[in-house]
Design an enzyme around this catalytic site. Structure first.
Site, PDB file in Angstrom:
ATOM      1  N   ASN A  12       0.860  -1.227  -0.020  1.00 55.53           N
ATOM      2  CA  ASN A  12      -0.080  -0.309   0.101  1.00 55.53           C
ATOM      3  C   ASN A  12       1.201   1.452  -0.276  1.00 55.53           C
ATOM      4  OD1 ASN A  12      -2.211   2.072   0.373  1.00 55.53           O
ATOM      5  ND2 ASN A  12      -2.668   1.101   2.454  1.00 55.53           N
ATOM      6  N   ARG A  93      -2.558  -2.026  -3.703  1.00 57.10           N
ATOM      7  CA  ARG A  93      -3.613  -1.008  -3.236  1.00 57.10           C
ATOM      8  C   ARG A  93      -3.903   0.073  -4.306  1.00 57.10           C
ATOM      9  NH1 ARG A  93      -5.669   3.314   1.167  1.00 57.10           N
ATOM     10  NH2 ARG A  93      -7.684   3.752   0.765  1.00 57.10           N
ATOM     11  N   HIS A 182     -12.171   3.683  -0.742  1.00 59.22           N
ATOM     12  CA  HIS A 182     -12.049   2.770   0.904  1.00 59.22           C
ATOM     13  C   HIS A 182     -13.094   1.367   0.091  1.00 59.22           C
ATOM     14  CE1 HIS A 182     -11.357   6.002   3.626  1.00 59.22           C
ATOM     15  NE2 HIS A 182     -10.053   5.689   3.366  1.00 59.22           N
ATOM     16  N   GLY A 214      -8.478   9.116   6.616  1.00 65.46           N
ATOM     17  CA  GLY A 214      -9.376   9.590   5.826  1.00 65.46           C
ATOM     18  C   GLY A 214     -10.555   8.927   6.020  1.00 65.46           C
ATOM     19  N   ARG A 243      -7.853  16.257   6.083  1.00 68.08           N
ATOM     20  CA  ARG A 243      -9.090  16.845   4.622  1.00 68.08           C
ATOM     21  C   ARG A 243     -10.749  16.905   4.714  1.00 68.08           C
ATOM     22  NH1 ARG A 243      -8.971  11.107   1.831  1.00 68.08           N
ATOM     23  NH2 ARG A 243      -7.047  10.572   2.209  1.00 68.08           N
ATOM     24  N   ARG A 286      -6.514  10.842  18.438  1.00 65.27           N
ATOM     25  CA  ARG A 286      -6.448  10.092  20.605  1.00 65.27           C
ATOM     26  C   ARG A 286      -5.735  11.250  21.324  1.00 65.27           C
ATOM     27  NH1 ARG A 286      -2.847   4.632  18.843  1.00 65.27           N
ATOM     28  NH2 ARG A 286      -2.635   6.499  17.566  1.00 65.27           N
ATOM     29  N   GLY A 332      -9.234   2.715  12.356  1.00 62.49           N
ATOM     30  CA  GLY A 332      -9.010   3.465  13.647  1.00 62.49           C
ATOM     31  C   GLY A 332      -9.638   4.415  14.459  1.00 62.49           C
ATOM     32  N   GLY A 334     -13.314   4.272  14.157  1.00 63.25           N
ATOM     33  CA  GLY A 334     -15.006   3.675  14.256  1.00 63.25           C
ATOM     34  C   GLY A 334     -14.366   2.255  14.958  1.00 63.25           C
ATOM     35  N   GLU A 386      -8.155  -4.812   5.798  1.00 69.94           N
ATOM     36  CA  GLU A 386      -7.957  -4.318   4.009  1.00 69.94           C
ATOM     37  C   GLU A 386      -6.812  -5.145   3.712  1.00 69.94           C
ATOM     38  OE1 GLU A 386      -8.098  -0.516   5.268  1.00 69.94           O
ATOM     39  OE2 GLU A 386      -8.639   0.775   2.637  1.00 69.94           O
TER      40      GLU A 386
HETATM   41  P1  ADP Z   1      -5.381   4.888   8.028  1.00 72.51           P
HETATM   42  O1  ADP Z   1      -5.812   3.822   7.584  1.00 72.51           O
HETATM   43  O2  ADP Z   1      -6.148   6.210   7.433  1.00 72.51           O
HETATM   44  O3  ADP Z   1      -4.395   5.657   8.368  1.00 72.51           O
HETATM   45  P2  ADP Z   1      -6.429   3.981  11.052  1.00 72.51           P
HETATM   46  O4  ADP Z   1      -7.377   3.327  10.163  1.00 72.51           O
HETATM   47  O5  ADP Z   1      -5.589   3.084  11.082  1.00 72.51           O
HETATM   48  O6  ADP Z   1      -6.078   5.072   9.537  1.00 72.51           O
HETATM   49  O7  ADP Z   1      -6.940   5.921  11.381  1.00 72.51           O
HETATM   50  C1  ADP Z   1      -6.583   6.245  12.452  1.00 72.51           C
HETATM   51  C2  ADP Z   1      -6.955   6.903  13.053  1.00 72.51           C
HETATM   52  O8  ADP Z   1      -7.494   6.061  14.561  1.00 72.51           O
HETATM   53  C3  ADP Z   1      -6.228   7.885  13.883  1.00 72.51           C
HETATM   54  O9  ADP Z   1      -6.888   9.299  13.918  1.00 72.51           O
HETATM   55  C4  ADP Z   1      -6.658   7.715  15.289  1.00 72.51           C
HETATM   56  O10 ADP Z   1      -6.389   8.675  16.258  1.00 72.51           O
HETATM   57  C5  ADP Z   1      -6.856   7.040  15.779  1.00 72.51           C
HETATM   58  N1  ADP Z   1      -7.222   5.695  16.808  1.00 72.51           N
HETATM   59  C6  ADP Z   1      -6.330   4.917  17.242  1.00 72.51           C
HETATM   60  N2  ADP Z   1      -6.463   4.102  17.963  1.00 72.51           N
HETATM   61  C7  ADP Z   1      -7.209   5.083  18.758  1.00 72.51           C
HETATM   62  C8  ADP Z   1      -8.221   5.123  19.885  1.00 72.51           C
HETATM   63  N3  ADP Z   1      -7.669   3.946  20.858  1.00 72.51           N
HETATM   64  N4  ADP Z   1      -8.914   6.096  20.520  1.00 72.51           N
HETATM   65  C9  ADP Z   1      -8.974   6.635  19.494  1.00 72.51           C
HETATM   66  N5  ADP Z   1      -8.411   7.193  18.302  1.00 72.51           N
HETATM   67  C10 ADP Z   1      -7.427   6.086  18.231  1.00 72.51           C
END
Ligand code: ADP
Length: 398
Positions: A12, A93, A182, A214, A243, A286, A332, A334, A386
């Site tokens: 990716n 990807r 996505h 995203g 974004r 976080r 992350g 969700g 994914e």
């Molecule tokens: P991507 O694959 O799009 O880079 P992720 O699906 O890994 O992103 O999600 C990243 C986001 O998830 C970040 O904003 C991170 O702070 C959030 N995240 C990860 N763990 C937690 C948590 N325990 N509580 C709140 N947010 C979290």
């Protein structure tokens, strides 16, 4: 070589990062994974995990070609020569498939040319994906490469949902339509959700909320997407880490005419300096949550705007679908943020949606139900994967 026979190397390649995973498509066993970050900057880094070994290193990595070379060296240092390891495929990807690609596609020189032609639709993403593809073909010439497109799942969006209300001639000439992104995650999660509910995906109407850095929402009717929040590019829709998501298109004209920003400056502003980061200087959820706890007003406002937009999409998709069986949170934010899930769906009892506070607060890596037993709509947390989805699709076509 035992353990790697039949495995898929999933790549990716983002604009400045390369994530990779060596995964077995049948079992889902992850043999190794890693990430190269800040590619092209003064100091890049690589973290590679394989078995009990973790290699972390800071060094300069000029481009994606060098990143893949370095990653392959990490495998070799751990005793795995991927060129002779019996890999089934390298799964790439690829963000934008344009109007051409909507199925996993074995890479040939013609496919490379076409992905390159489509790059005008995704200038931040497709070029990096292409470097990943060429590097993999250089270093692993015997292993078939397969492109899995982020737009593919949304290929069949109903015309009314895919069409922008602009001049038809201009739209057709420049391939302007809503493509959605996505897709690998929305498809994987919607199928897993149906499995979790013990029902055929064809029987289930669901709203999937992919909330990572995203973020995108989709309305899925019996396994087929009928609407999604991202559009011609991954910029439309929900508020994201950096974004903007939906804005009045007139704002772009104003930024150009009145604020005197160039097209490239507006591109950077909307893609990299907007969303949560634009509102509070921070895109990591976080950190934002921690700041809200401390009473930080900018962080609170960013959160409120994020939730407001999310609820707007949930509302729209409830009406689009008419009947909804499940609402699924993934990625992350969700999967991990109980407050986001609670606030996104609060006060919807009249719509048959009731989140159970205790179930919502439980942490787990498994799929789970967080709605009450008497909620008409099942609210689920379904971890996305994914890489596994890409590995399975790649292995299936070779
Ligand atoms: P991507 O694959 O799009 O880079 P992720 O699906 O890994 O992103 O999600 C990243 C986001 O998830 C970040 O904003 C991170 O702070 C959030 N995240 C990860 N763990 C937690 C948590 N325990 N509580 C709140 N947010 C979290």
């Amino acid at each position: 070589m035992s353990g790697t026979e039949g495995a898929v190397l999933v790549l990716n390649a983002g604009s400045s990062s390369l994530k990779y995973q060596l995964v077995h498509p049948d079992t889902g066993d992850v043999r190794a994974d890693g990430i190269v970050e800040r590619i092209g900057e003064e100091l890049s880094s690589i973290t590679h995990g394989q078995g009990d070994e973790v290699i972390s290193e800071s060094l300069q990595i000029a481009d994606h070609h060098a990143a893949i070379e370095r990653a392959l060296r990490c495998f070799a240092d751990n005793g795995t020569d991927l060129a002779t390891a019996g890999l089934a495929a390298v799964g790439h990807r690829v963000v934008h498939g344009g109007r051409t690609f909507y199925e996993p596609t074995i890479i040939t020189p013609e496919v490379i040319s076409e992905i390159s032609r489509i790059s005008t639709l995704a200038p931040l993403h497709n070029p990096a994906n292409l470097v990943g593809i060429t590097a993999a073909r250089t270093f692993l010439p015997e292993v078939p490469s397969v492109a899995v497109f982020d737009t593919a799942f949304f290929h069949g969006l109903p015309d009314a949902a895919a069409t922008y209300a602009i001049d038809r001639g201009v739209a057709d000439l420049h391939a302007i339509r809503r493509y959605g992104f996505h897709g690998t995650s929305h498809e994987y999660v919607s199928r897993r959700a149906a499995e979790f509910l013990g029902r055929d995906v064809e029987e289930v109407n669901q709203i999937v909320l992919h909330l990572g850095n995203g973020a995108s929402a989709s309305a899925i009717e019996g396994g087929r997407p009928v609407d999604t929040s991202m559009g011609m590019t991954p910029l439309e829709g929900l508020v994201m880490g950096t974004r903007s998501g939906d804005i009045d298109p007139g704002l772009v004209l104003h930024l150009h005419r009145v604020a005197k920003l160039s097209v490239d400056q507006i591109d950077t502003l909307l893609n990299k300096q907007s969303g949560l980061r634009g509102l509070c200087g921070e895109n990591d959820f976080r950190a934002i949550s921690a700041r809200i706890e401390q009473g930080d007003e900018a962080a609170r406002r960013a959160y409120d705007v994020y939730i407001h937009r999310l609820r707007r999409y949930v509302g729209a998709y409830l009406i689009t679908l008419g009947h909804v069986d499940a609402i699924c949170f993934t990625a992350g934010v969700g999967e991990n943020s109980a407050p986001v899930r609670a606030d996104a769906l609060s006060n919807l009892e009249n719509y048959g949606i009731i989140v159970d506070a205790e179930r919502n607060a439980l942490r787990s890596r498994e799929s789970r139900r967080i709605s009450t037993d008497d909620s008409d709509v099942d609210v689920l947390v379904v971890p996305t994967n994914e890489e596994l989805a890409i590995a399975r699709q790649a292995a299936a076509v070779v």
